[in-house]
Design a protein around this motif. Structure first.
Motif, PDB file in Angstrom:
ATOM      1  N   HIS A   1      36.225  26.727  -9.415  1.00 25.33           N
ATOM      2  CA  HIS A   1      36.946  27.482  -8.386  1.00 25.33           C
ATOM      3  C   HIS A   1      36.144  28.723  -8.030  1.00 25.33           C
ATOM      4  O   HIS A   1      35.180  29.073  -8.708  1.00 25.33           O
ATOM      5  CB  HIS A   1      38.363  27.845  -8.835  1.00 25.33           C
TER       6      HIS A   1
ATOM      7  N   ASP B   1      34.154  35.254 -11.969  1.00 26.70           N
ATOM      8  CA  ASP B   1      33.599  34.905 -13.274  1.00 26.70           C
ATOM      9  C   ASP B   1      33.256  33.412 -13.375  1.00 26.70           C
ATOM     10  O   ASP B   1      33.050  32.895 -14.475  1.00 26.70           O
ATOM     11  CB  ASP B   1      34.570  35.301 -14.387  1.00 26.70           C
ATOM     12  N   HIS B   2      33.162  32.751 -12.223  1.00 26.10           N
ATOM     13  CA  HIS B   2      32.817  31.314 -12.231  1.00 26.10           C
ATOM     14  C   HIS B   2      31.664  30.966 -11.306  1.00 26.10           C
ATOM     15  O   HIS B   2      31.162  29.847 -11.359  1.00 26.10           O
ATOM     16  CB  HIS B   2      34.054  30.470 -11.872  1.00 26.10           C
TER      17      HIS B   2
ATOM     18  N   ASP C   1      40.132  27.182 -15.256  1.00 21.90           N
ATOM     19  CA  ASP C   1      41.139  28.178 -15.644  1.00 21.90           C
ATOM     20  C   ASP C   1      42.561  27.621 -15.638  1.00 21.90           C
ATOM     21  O   ASP C   1      43.526  28.369 -15.528  1.00 21.90           O
ATOM     22  CB  ASP C   1      41.054  29.405 -14.721  1.00 21.90           C
TER      23      ASP C   1
ATOM     24  N   HIS D   1      43.982  29.612 -20.043  1.00 21.25           N
ATOM     25  CA  HIS D   1      43.236  30.806 -20.470  1.00 21.25           C
ATOM     26  C   HIS D   1      43.372  31.042 -21.969  1.00 21.25           C
ATOM     27  O   HIS D   1      42.565  31.733 -22.581  1.00 21.25           O
ATOM     28  CB  HIS D   1      43.741  32.056 -19.738  1.00 21.25           C
TER      29      HIS D   1
ATOM     30  N   HIS E   1      37.576  29.655 -20.696  1.00 18.79           N
ATOM     31  CA  HIS E   1      37.516  30.966 -21.359  1.00 18.79           C
ATOM     32  C   HIS E   1      38.007  30.987 -22.796  1.00 18.79           C
ATOM     33  O   HIS E   1      38.267  32.067 -23.330  1.00 18.79           O
ATOM     34  CB  HIS E   1      38.355  31.978 -20.576  1.00 18.79           C
TER      35      HIS E   1
HETATM   36 ZN   LIG Z   1      38.071  32.565 -14.927  1.00 23.02          ZN
END
Ligand SMILES: [Zn+2]
Length: 298
Positions: free
Chosen positions: A118, A122-123, A227, A230, A273
């Motif tokens: 996505h 952070d991806h 995600d 989490h 994560h």
């Molecule tokens: Zn993330």
């Protein structure tokens, strides 16, 4: 330390970018009541939660999949030198991620496919790197795969403001546009077969264009779920969506469906994560699911 596990004919290696504390459980999961958390906190500490600070533990990592003729990355972390004023933990990060990737046996030029589960900061960060003041694709020979739904949802000229707009500010411009300009971005919808038993499927909720990558190779099954999870508390309480989910209700539906499939197939689940770099096997239990085992090959 990089770790590798072989599933059928595919080698899966974990490359860590970042690890740290985030926020208290209730801040991360707005629907969480403390009694649910307390019932599980003995096994959630210390890998996923620090009881002394009451902060969740997280990590950012990339999965590297190697087949006979392809090197596929799943998600590209935060990246270096990216200005992220709305996400202080990721602002101007400077790590040795590429050195770790090389230590895992992968040069950036080797990568044939980049799967983006996505479009969050952070991806997609290592999609590009800074060279002479310009953002250029880090993986010059790769096709980058992104859902059309996320491309359009997060497009700065898309005409609407996503819930996480502030945290994702600048991401499209520094991590997506340069890849598009280079002709390396491929948008897809619904399902995309990648060969080697790998298949991308739409999994909306966390973002409208969130996706999972499924692997079936030999007798092994794996689900790379981004995600969708989490923290393992979402396995036992799958209706808990995170504060980062654009559509919490749709995220719950997708999470339940995906966990049921994982339990039925005895598939290893790889969340983006999970602290400790763990893959999880789940089983149906009561109204939710339970962790059957976790671990990862050395
Ligand atoms: Zn993330």
């Amino acid at each position: 330390m990089n770790q590798t596990l072989t599933l059928g004919s595919v080698d899966v290696t974990r490359v860590l970018e970042y690890t740290g504390a985030t926020r208290p459980p209730e801040a991360m999961f707005p629907g969480l009541d403390r009694a649910t958390w307390r019932a599980h906190e003995d096994w959630l500490a210390p890998a996923f939660w620090n009881p002394a600070t009451d902060l969740l533990q997280t990590c950012v990592q990339t999965w590297v999949l190697r087949t006979a003729d392809e090197t596929i990355l799943i998600d590209t972390g935060v990246g270096n030198h990216k200005q992220r004023p709305g996400a202080p933990a990721f602002d101007r990060l400077d790590t040795d991620f590429l050195t770790r990737l090389r230590a895992a046996g992968t040069e950036p030029e080797d990568v044939t496919t980049v799967v983006l589960t996505h479009l969050h900061a952070d991806h997609v960060g290592w999609n590009t790197r800074l060279v002479g003041g310009d953002w250029v694709p880090t993986f010059p020979n790769a096709t980058y795969l992104l859902t059309r739904a996320d491309f359009e949802y997060w497009h700065p000229e898309g005409g609407h403001r996503p819930r996480l707009a502030a945290a994702n500010e600048g991401v499209f411009d520094d991590s997506i546009r340069p890849v598009e300009r280079a002709g390396q971005l491929r948008l897809w919808e619904d399902v995309l077969e990648l060969g080697h038993g790998l298949r991308l499927e739409a999994a909306p909720g966390h973002t409208p264009g969130s996706a999972i990558l499924t692997l079936t190779s030999g007798r092994d099954h794996a689900l790379f779920v981004g995600d969708l999870l989490h923290n393992p508390i979402q396995i036992v309480a799958p209706d808990l969506s995170s504060c980062f989910c654009e559509d919490p209700s749709a995220a719950s539906t997708t999470r339940r469906r995906t966990l049921a499939r994982a339990a039925g197939q005895h598939a290893l689940v790889f969340p983006a994560h999970l602290g400790g770099g763990l893959a999880v096997e789940v089983t149906e239990a009561g109204p939710g699911f339970a962790v059957r085992r976790w671990g990862f090959g050395q």
